[in-house]
Enzyme design. Structure first.
Site, PDB file in Angstrom:
ATOM      1  N   HIS A 161       0.837  -1.222   0.000  1.00 45.00           N
ATOM      2  CA  HIS A 161       0.000   0.000   0.000  1.00 45.00           C
ATOM      3  C   HIS A 161       0.868   1.268   0.000  1.00 45.00           C
ATOM      4  O   HIS A 161       0.427   2.311   0.468  1.00 45.00           O
ATOM      5  CB  HIS A 161      -0.946   0.043   1.209  1.00 45.00           C
ATOM      6  CG  HIS A 161      -1.681  -1.233   1.465  1.00 45.00           C
ATOM      7  ND1 HIS A 161      -2.931  -1.493   0.956  1.00 45.00           N
ATOM      8  CD2 HIS A 161      -1.321  -2.350   2.155  1.00 45.00           C
ATOM      9  CE1 HIS A 161      -3.318  -2.708   1.346  1.00 45.00           C
ATOM     10  NE2 HIS A 161      -2.362  -3.246   2.065  1.00 45.00           N
ATOM     11  N   GLU A 221       8.961   9.131 -16.722  1.00 38.94           N
ATOM     12  CA  GLU A 221       7.544   9.493 -16.881  1.00 38.94           C
ATOM     13  C   GLU A 221       7.030   9.119 -18.266  1.00 38.94           C
ATOM     14  O   GLU A 221       5.884   8.698 -18.434  1.00 38.94           O
ATOM     15  CB  GLU A 221       7.352  10.994 -16.643  1.00 38.94           C
ATOM     16  CG  GLU A 221       7.585  11.393 -15.190  1.00 38.94           C
ATOM     17  CD  GLU A 221       7.660  12.909 -15.036  1.00 38.94           C
ATOM     18  OE1 GLU A 221       6.660  13.495 -14.618  1.00 38.94           O
ATOM     19  OE2 GLU A 221       8.707  13.495 -15.359  1.00 38.94           O
ATOM     20  N   GLN A 256      -5.820  -3.817 -43.374  1.00 42.52           N
ATOM     21  CA  GLN A 256      -4.696  -2.945 -43.717  1.00 42.52           C
ATOM     22  C   GLN A 256      -4.317  -2.050 -42.531  1.00 42.52           C
ATOM     23  O   GLN A 256      -3.183  -1.608 -42.414  1.00 42.52           O
ATOM     24  CB  GLN A 256      -5.084  -2.093 -44.932  1.00 42.52           C
ATOM     25  CG  GLN A 256      -4.014  -1.141 -45.396  1.00 42.52           C
ATOM     26  CD  GLN A 256      -4.292  -0.641 -46.808  1.00 42.52           C
ATOM     27  OE1 GLN A 256      -4.071  -1.352 -47.781  1.00 42.52           O
ATOM     28  NE2 GLN A 256      -4.816   0.565 -46.912  1.00 42.52           N
ATOM     29  N   SER A 277      14.227  22.231 -15.545  1.00 44.45           N
ATOM     30  CA  SER A 277      13.048  23.063 -15.711  1.00 44.45           C
ATOM     31  C   SER A 277      13.484  24.414 -16.229  1.00 44.45           C
ATOM     32  O   SER A 277      14.525  24.933 -15.835  1.00 44.45           O
ATOM     33  CB  SER A 277      12.335  23.215 -14.365  1.00 44.45           C
ATOM     34  OG  SER A 277      11.530  24.379 -14.374  1.00 44.45           O
ATOM     35  N   LYS A 297      15.518  22.225 -10.332  1.00 49.81           N
ATOM     36  CA  LYS A 297      14.816  20.985 -10.661  1.00 49.81           C
ATOM     37  C   LYS A 297      15.576  20.061 -11.592  1.00 49.81           C
ATOM     38  O   LYS A 297      16.284  20.488 -12.486  1.00 49.81           O
ATOM     39  CB  LYS A 297      13.444  21.295 -11.265  1.00 49.81           C
ATOM     40  CG  LYS A 297      12.518  21.890 -10.243  1.00 49.81           C
ATOM     41  CD  LYS A 297      11.085  21.588 -10.527  1.00 49.81           C
ATOM     42  CE  LYS A 297      10.763  20.140 -10.225  1.00 49.81           C
ATOM     43  NZ  LYS A 297       9.346  19.876 -10.460  1.00 49.81           N
TER      44      LYS A 297
HETATM   45  N1  ARG Z   1      -2.129  -3.055 -48.643  1.00 47.48           N
HETATM   46  C1  ARG Z   1      -2.893  -4.217 -48.303  1.00 47.48           C
HETATM   47  C2  ARG Z   1      -2.827  -4.486 -46.804  1.00 47.48           C
HETATM   48  O1  ARG Z   1      -1.956  -4.001 -46.184  1.00 47.48           O
HETATM   49  C3  ARG Z   1      -2.406  -5.419 -49.056  1.00 47.48           C
HETATM   50  C4  ARG Z   1      -3.447  -6.446 -49.288  1.00 47.48           C
HETATM   51  C5  ARG Z   1      -4.435  -5.944 -50.257  1.00 47.48           C
HETATM   52  N2  ARG Z   1      -5.334  -6.978 -50.643  1.00 47.48           N
HETATM   53  C6  ARG Z   1      -6.483  -6.706 -51.278  1.00 47.48           C
HETATM   54  N3  ARG Z   1      -7.241  -7.690 -51.539  1.00 47.48           N
HETATM   55  N4  ARG Z   1      -6.843  -5.488 -51.572  1.00 47.48           N
HETATM   56  O2  ARG Z   1      -3.648  -5.179 -46.277  1.00 47.48           O
END
Ligand code: ARG
Length: 461
Positions: free
Chosen positions: A153, A287, A319, A274, A280
């Site tokens: 604690h 941090e 993606q 600071s 300081k």
């Molecule tokens: N740039 C795409 C990604 O990072 C690659 C795969 C794209 N595939 C597709 N069927 N459009 O996911």
């Protein structure tokens, strides 16, 4: 690359929202390596001629050399790293470049590239964490006998040794390393050859590409392989857990460096001043490590929510898997390096720690244990007697071992003068010699084991 069935090109918004090249260009080395493995296999299987395979491989080397020298060009029309590379390859070698994409899709391509990248990130985290462990065991060996207050604690609880405290973090990092190792082992299956989602009719050799890229074997289900991002989540989970540990260590340094504690002087190299208060010295690096843990956990959350509820197989949502992983990896590497420097270079103010351990009746448990051991008092009763002794010392404004024997005997006549030997902080830590306890000789054993595990020579401290 896919204009065949389209009458009009994409709008500016479509181009912008679709483009992943601004971030997935970080995958260029993996993309080249996977393409080289793929085309070598296509050549060996007679799917493309040996001559084309060679031309393509040489062309890929040229593209790689250009990227190395000038960086990867960012053209949104080429969407991603895969199309950027293929388009440059076509400029360099002509129509043969069009044969590289036989029997694969960007879906298995990106899954493969990204796995290679994350696999390496696991290895880098492991190397960084090993260096942090070396710093921890080195300092723990130096301070196996340095006494400080142990807290629960954040209240003084029982004396411990600084070495013991530092070795607690060694254990956390040991588990972190095993999580990265697990993640690496689990992800080491190759998606390449899963093609768009269903596999391919070409007579490919998936074992060959898997082994060329250092994978243990090909993945077992093409639908899963192109839509699985568990490997990235495993990495982010390990990274989050690790960042959480680093944030706790950072927090301890921040507390210890504060003036009322004064347990540690942080290295100048990892502190800032600071602009307004000349006296300081702020623990900014610590941090920020504490803060970065929040961002890293946010990266994990981000990818979990991206993946939640996606149907099989690939969806473009995926993606968005890369930015959080790249961000987490960068933040984690910095955090590990900062804490390694902090541990290695901090000046521990052992005299202040020792003095603090004298305060707060840290050896009260030792009085209770003594009553149990030497006078056969049941622990619950001993706890009560000790409480009375603490109260009496507190009202007199003195330490437990400064109470006169008569005063102690007035509380319980079974106490005798031998008790004083148990009430020093040295006696207190030395007594806790159970396996994994804080006794200096026990800490030295654990440090020696850890040094052995890390392949370090000889004893520390
Ligand atoms: N740039 C795409 C990604 O990072 C690659 C795969 C794209 N595939 C597709 N069927 N459009 O996911």
């Amino acid at each position: 690359m896919w204009g065949g069935r389209f009458a009009a090109g994409p709008s500016a918004i479509m181009r912008e929202i679709n483009a992943s090249i601004p971030f997935d260009k970080a995958l260029w080395r993996q993309d080249i390596a996977a393409s080289k493995a793929h085309v070598a296999m296509l050549g060996a299987q007679g799917i493309v001629s040996a001559e084309d395979a060679q031309t393509i491989a040489d062309g890929l080397d040229k593209v790689a050399a250009e990227y190395e020298a000038n960086g990867v060009p960012e053209n949104w029309d080429l969407e991603d790293i895969h199309m950027t590379t293929e388009s440059r390859l076509a400029e360099l070698i002509g129509p043969a470049a069009g044969r590289l994409h036989t029997a694969r899709s960007r879906n298995d391509q990106v899954a493969t590239d990204f796995r290679l990248w994350v696999r390496e990130a696991c290895e880098q985290a492991d190397a960084g964490l090993q260096a942090l462990q070396v710093a921890l065991v080195t300092r723990a060996g130096e301070h196996a006998g340095s006494i400080m207050p142990g807290f629960t604690h954040l209240q003084t609880a029982q004396p411990v040794t600084l070495g013991h405290h530092l070795m607690a973090y060694y254990e956390m990092i040991r588990r972190d390393r095993s999580r990265f190792a697990d993640a690496r082992a689990r992800m080491n299956e190759c998606p390449l050859g899963s093609a768009a989602l269903a596999g391919t009719g070409f007579p490919i050799d998936r074992d060959a590409t898997a082994s060329a890229l250092g994978f243990d074997k090909p993945t077992g289900n093409s639908l899963d392989a192109v839509s699985d991002r568990d490997f990235a989540l495993d990495y982010l989970m390990a990274a989050s857990q690790c960042a959480l540990h680093l944030s706790r260590l950072a927090e301890e340094f921040i507390i210890w460096a504060s003036q009322p504690f004064g347990f540690v002087t942080l290295p100048d190299s990892l502190s800032t001043g600071s602009s307004i208060m000349p006296q300081k010295k702020n623990p900014d690096a610590a941090e920020l490590v504490r803060g970065h843990a929040g961002r890293i956990a946010g990266c994990l959350t981000s990818l979990m929510i991206t993946m939640k509820g996606l149907p099989l197989a690939y969806s473009k949502d995926m993606q968005d898997d890369k930015p959080p992983v790249f961000e987490a990896a960068g933040l984690l590497a910095l955090s590990i390096a900062a804490m390694t420097g902090m541990v290695a270079e901090a000046r521990f103010r052992v005299e202040r720690m020792r003095a603090a351990a004298e305060l707060g009746y840290a050896t009260a448990t030792d009085l209770a244990d003594w009553l149990v051991r030497e006078a056969g008092v049941p622990f619950r009763e001993a706890h009560h007697i000790t409480g009375a002794a603490v109260k009496s010392a507190e009202s007199a404004g003195i330490a437990l071992d400064q109470l006169a024997l008569d005063d102690l005997r007035a509380i319980d006549p079974r106490i005798d003068k031998r008790v004083y030997a148990a009430l020093s902080v040295e006696a207190s830590v030395a007594a806790r010699a159970s396996h994994g306890g804080t006794a200096p000789k026990e800490v030295r054993k654990r440090v020696a084991e850890a040094r052995g595990a890390l392949g370090l020579e000889g004893d520390a401290g």
